[in-house]
Design an enzyme around this catalytic site. Structure first.
Site, PDB file in Angstrom:
ATOM      1  N   ASN A  17      -6.000  -2.785   2.308  1.00 31.21           N
ATOM      2  CA  ASN A  17      -5.848  -4.337   2.288  1.00 31.21           C
ATOM      3  C   ASN A  17      -7.176  -4.918   2.333  1.00 31.21           C
ATOM      4  O   ASN A  17      -8.286  -4.177   2.928  1.00 31.21           O
ATOM      5  CB  ASN A  17      -5.260  -4.798   3.617  1.00 31.21           C
ATOM      6  CG  ASN A  17      -3.489  -4.499   3.522  1.00 31.21           C
ATOM      7  OD1 ASN A  17      -3.111  -4.406   2.379  1.00 31.21           O
ATOM      8  ND2 ASN A  17      -3.188  -4.533   4.819  1.00 31.21           N
ATOM      9  N   ARG A  48       0.731  -1.113  -0.027  1.00 29.04           N
ATOM     10  CA  ARG A  48      -0.071   0.046   0.060  1.00 29.04           C
ATOM     11  C   ARG A  48       0.734   1.363  -0.292  1.00 29.04           C
ATOM     12  O   ARG A  48       0.630   2.386  -0.773  1.00 29.04           O
ATOM     13  CB  ARG A  48      -0.997   0.072   1.102  1.00 29.04           C
ATOM     14  CG  ARG A  48      -2.039  -0.919   1.098  1.00 29.04           C
ATOM     15  CD  ARG A  48      -2.991  -1.133   2.302  1.00 29.04           C
ATOM     16  NE  ARG A  48      -1.837  -1.287   3.697  1.00 29.04           N
ATOM     17  CZ  ARG A  48      -2.389  -1.016   4.712  1.00 29.04           C
ATOM     18  NH1 ARG A  48      -3.310  -0.506   5.119  1.00 29.04           N
ATOM     19  NH2 ARG A  48      -1.352  -1.305   5.761  1.00 29.04           N
TER      20      ARG A  48
END
Length: 96
Positions: free
Chosen positions: A38, A20
């Site tokens: 996520n 990320r």
């Protein structure tokens, strides 16, 4: 310049490896707006919008991922620019 919004899902070893953060750095450097988060199934989902060629560059980077990641697949779908509202920058989204 044509604007594009895309939602994509990345599977493989993509959690716990800075995926990320990698996407956020890449997207912000490209001047895109959106988020990366996520998912409980172990994948990463992202929604990105901006000039078509810059969105394509982010997707290409996501296919490679950061050093410790192992991308098995990336699935993308067109998204609606309205989903981002008045978002500024590229951020971390809440896990779903």
């Amino acid at each position: 310049m044509s604007r594009r919004a895309v939602r994509f899902f990345v599977t493989g070893r993509v959690q716990g490896v800075g995926f990320r953060a990698f996407l956020i750095r890449q997207a912000n450097a490209l001047g895109l707006v959106g988020w990366a988060r996520n998912r409980l199934d172990g994948s990463v989902e992202a929604l990105a919008a901006g000039p078509e060629e810059k969105v394509a560059a982010l997707i290409a980077a996501a296919r490679r991922g950061p050093l410790l990641a192992r991308v098995e697949s990336l699935r993308e779908a067109e998204a609606d620019l309205a989903e981002l509202g008045d978002a500024a920058g590229f951020t971390v989204g809440e896990t779903v």
